[in-house]
Design a protein around this motif. Structure first.
Motif, PDB file in Angstrom:
ATOM      1  N   ASP A   7       0.823  -1.205   0.000  1.00  0.00           N
ATOM      2  CA  ASP A   7       0.000   0.000   0.000  1.00  0.00           C
ATOM      3  C   ASP A   7       0.861   1.259   0.000  1.00  0.00           C
ATOM      4  N   ILE A   8       1.899   1.259   0.834  1.00  0.00           N
ATOM      5  CA  ILE A   8       2.723   2.458   1.003  1.00  0.00           C
ATOM      6  C   ILE A   8       4.193   2.104   0.891  1.00  0.00           C
ATOM      7  N   VAL A   9       4.910   2.921   0.129  1.00  0.00           N
ATOM      8  CA  VAL A   9       6.366   2.858   0.096  1.00  0.00           C
ATOM      9  C   VAL A   9       6.852   4.091   0.853  1.00  0.00           C
ATOM     10  N   LEU A  10       7.558   3.858   1.944  1.00  0.00           N
ATOM     11  CA  LEU A  10       8.130   4.932   2.755  1.00  0.00           C
ATOM     12  C   LEU A  10       9.611   5.020   2.433  1.00  0.00           C
ATOM     13  N   ILE A  11      10.023   6.146   1.876  1.00  0.00           N
ATOM     14  CA  ILE A  11      11.427   6.354   1.516  1.00  0.00           C
ATOM     15  C   ILE A  11      11.975   7.378   2.497  1.00  0.00           C
ATOM     16  N   GLU A  12      12.709   6.874   3.488  1.00  0.00           N
ATOM     17  CA  GLU A  12      13.149   7.691   4.626  1.00  0.00           C
ATOM     18  C   GLU A  12      14.414   7.093   5.212  1.00  0.00           C
ATOM     19  N   ALA A  24       2.483   5.341  13.869  1.00  0.00           N
ATOM     20  CA  ALA A  24       1.231   6.058  13.592  1.00  0.00           C
ATOM     21  C   ALA A  24       0.325   5.232  12.683  1.00  0.00           C
ATOM     22  N   PHE A  25       0.869   4.649  11.621  1.00  0.00           N
ATOM     23  CA  PHE A  25       0.042   3.826  10.739  1.00  0.00           C
ATOM     24  C   PHE A  25      -0.562   2.646  11.490  1.00  0.00           C
ATOM     25  N   LYS A  26       0.235   2.025  12.350  1.00  0.00           N
ATOM     26  CA  LYS A  26      -0.269   0.886  13.116  1.00  0.00           C
ATOM     27  C   LYS A  26      -1.338   1.326  14.117  1.00  0.00           C
ATOM     28  N   LYS A  27      -1.077   2.428  14.804  1.00  0.00           N
ATOM     29  CA  LYS A  27      -2.024   2.925  15.813  1.00  0.00           C
ATOM     30  C   LYS A  27      -3.389   3.198  15.208  1.00  0.00           C
ATOM     31  N   TYR A  28      -3.405   3.725  14.000  1.00  0.00           N
ATOM     32  CA  TYR A  28      -4.671   4.090  13.369  1.00  0.00           C
ATOM     33  C   TYR A  28      -5.171   3.024  12.389  1.00  0.00           C
ATOM     34  N   ASN A  29      -4.557   1.836  12.431  1.00  0.00           N
ATOM     35  CA  ASN A  29      -4.983   0.703  11.605  1.00  0.00           C
ATOM     36  C   ASN A  29      -5.149   1.079  10.132  1.00  0.00           C
ATOM     37  N   LEU A  30      -4.179   1.817   9.602  1.00  0.00           N
ATOM     38  CA  LEU A  30      -4.304   2.305   8.230  1.00  0.00           C
ATOM     39  C   LEU A  30      -3.737   1.350   7.195  1.00  0.00           C
ATOM     40  N   THR A  31      -2.741   0.599   7.554  1.00  0.00           N
ATOM     41  CA  THR A  31      -2.187  -0.345   6.585  1.00  0.00           C
ATOM     42  C   THR A  31      -1.249  -1.315   7.284  1.00  0.00           C
ATOM     43  N   ASN A  32      -1.158  -2.499   6.746  1.00  0.00           N
ATOM     44  CA  ASN A  32      -0.120  -3.412   7.216  1.00  0.00           C
ATOM     45  C   ASN A  32       0.774  -3.805   6.046  1.00  0.00           C
ATOM     46  N   LYS A  33       0.602  -3.129   4.932  1.00  0.00           N
ATOM     47  CA  LYS A  33       1.405  -3.418   3.744  1.00  0.00           C
ATOM     48  C   LYS A  33       2.251  -2.188   3.416  1.00  0.00           C
ATOM     49  N   ILE A  34       3.363  -2.080   4.125  1.00  0.00           N
ATOM     50  CA  ILE A  34       4.251  -0.934   3.948  1.00  0.00           C
ATOM     51  C   ILE A  34       5.676  -1.442   3.822  1.00  0.00           C
ATOM     52  N   GLU A  60       3.272  -4.524  -7.741  1.00  0.00           N
ATOM     53  CA  GLU A  60       2.064  -3.752  -7.996  1.00  0.00           C
ATOM     54  C   GLU A  60       2.322  -2.315  -7.558  1.00  0.00           C
ATOM     55  N   ARG A  61       1.636  -1.402  -8.213  1.00  0.00           N
ATOM     56  CA  ARG A  61       1.802  -0.002  -7.846  1.00  0.00           C
ATOM     57  C   ARG A  61       1.313   0.217  -6.430  1.00  0.00           C
ATOM     58  N   PRO A  62       2.085   0.953  -5.630  1.00  0.00           N
ATOM     59  CA  PRO A  62       1.592   1.285  -4.290  1.00  0.00           C
ATOM     60  C   PRO A  62       0.488   2.336  -4.392  1.00  0.00           C
ATOM     61  N   LYS A  63      -0.293   2.438  -3.337  1.00  0.00           N
ATOM     62  CA  LYS A  63      -1.315   3.479  -3.283  1.00  0.00           C
ATOM     63  C   LYS A  63      -0.687   4.832  -2.994  1.00  0.00           C
ATOM     64  N   LEU A  64       0.502   4.812  -2.376  1.00  0.00           N
ATOM     65  CA  LEU A  64       1.139   6.049  -1.936  1.00  0.00           C
ATOM     66  C   LEU A  64       2.634   5.845  -1.771  1.00  0.00           C
ATOM     67  N   VAL A 139      -4.719   6.531   1.533  1.00  0.00           N
ATOM     68  CA  VAL A 139      -4.902   5.078   1.500  1.00  0.00           C
ATOM     69  C   VAL A 139      -6.384   4.688   1.529  1.00  0.00           C
ATOM     70  N   ILE A 140      -7.201   5.444   2.254  1.00  0.00           N
ATOM     71  CA  ILE A 140      -8.603   5.083   2.402  1.00  0.00           C
ATOM     72  C   ILE A 140      -9.505   5.853   1.429  1.00  0.00           C
ATOM     73  N   LEU A 141      -9.413   7.172   1.420  1.00  0.00           N
ATOM     74  CA  LEU A 141     -10.347   7.995   0.656  1.00  0.00           C
ATOM     75  C   LEU A 141      -9.975   8.173  -0.815  1.00  0.00           C
ATOM     76  N   ASN A 142      -8.718   8.300  -1.116  1.00  0.00           N
ATOM     77  CA  ASN A 142      -8.292   8.573  -2.487  1.00  0.00           C
ATOM     78  C   ASN A 142      -8.610   7.386  -3.398  1.00  0.00           C
ATOM     79  N   GLU A 143      -9.166   7.673  -4.547  1.00  0.00           N
ATOM     80  CA  GLU A 143      -9.513   6.641  -5.535  1.00  0.00           C
ATOM     81  C   GLU A 143      -8.365   6.447  -6.524  1.00  0.00           C
ATOM     82  N   ILE A 144      -8.086   5.187  -6.827  1.00  0.00           N
ATOM     83  CA  ILE A 144      -7.099   4.872  -7.856  1.00  0.00           C
ATOM     84  C   ILE A 144      -7.786   4.029  -8.938  1.00  0.00           C
ATOM     85  N   PRO A 145      -7.284   4.098 -10.162  1.00  0.00           N
ATOM     86  CA  PRO A 145      -7.912   3.314 -11.229  1.00  0.00           C
ATOM     87  C   PRO A 145      -7.873   1.815 -10.931  1.00  0.00           C
ATOM     88  N   GLU A 146      -8.970   1.112 -11.253  1.00  0.00           N
ATOM     89  CA  GLU A 146      -9.025  -0.342 -11.034  1.00  0.00           C
ATOM     90  C   GLU A 146      -7.959  -1.076 -11.830  1.00  0.00           C
TER      91      GLU A 146
END
Length: 149
Positions: A7-12, A24-34, A60-64, A139-146
């Motif tokens: 879902d997310i690629v974090l480059i840091e 933060a992502f874990k606390k708010y249950n936003l993704t487990n695919k990072i 696959e393309r990440p969502k973010l 990750v939740i609200l933004n729409e990506i093409p199917e």
């Protein structure tokens, strides 16, 4: 590298910022695919399936993509330039999440096609809230093409 969707690629490269972001992502249950990549070269190799990631099927393309600008080996602006300059990745949302206060970094990021530019909050609570809001929107609200899935 397994071929599961990310879902997310974090480059840091800052270990503290990585830990806070993941917390933060874990606390708010936003993704487990990072996936965390710690320099620009590794990030580009992962995204474009080259270098040590060569031979793995295209990911696959990440969502973010969350991108810091001040990275070792290849800086964040060059990573952004390559991402937005390639037909296969130019539509992937990229959010610059940086401590840079340089106006030229902000301007250049938008010139290269960044989707959002956020200065990292220094305060812990503000940082957590920032990551929560990023995750909720991208990750939740933004729409990506199917066709990406």
């Amino acid at each position: 590298m397994p071929n599961e969707a990310v879902d997310i690629v974090l480059i840091e490269d800052n270990p503290d910022d990585i830990e806070l972001t993941l917390r933060a992502f874990k606390k708010y249950n936003l993704t487990n695919k990072i996936i965390v990549l710690r320099d620009g070269e590794d990030a580009l190799d992962y995204i474009f399936s080259r270098g040590k990631y060569e031979g793995h099927s295209k990911h696959e393309r990440p969502k973010l993509i969350l991108l810091d600008l001040k990275l070792p080996k290849i800086d964040g602006l060059e990573v952004l330039r390559e991402l937005k300059g390639d037909e296969s990745t130019k539509m992937v949302p990229v959010v610059v999440l940086t401590s840079s206060k340089e106006e030229r970094d902000l301007v250049e990021s938008y010139r290269l096609g960044v989707n959002s530019y956020i200065k990292k909050p220094v305060d812990f609570a503000e940082f957590m809230e920032c990551i929560k809001n990023l995750g909720l929107y991208w990750v939740i609200l933004n729409e990506i093409p199917e066709s990406w899935n």
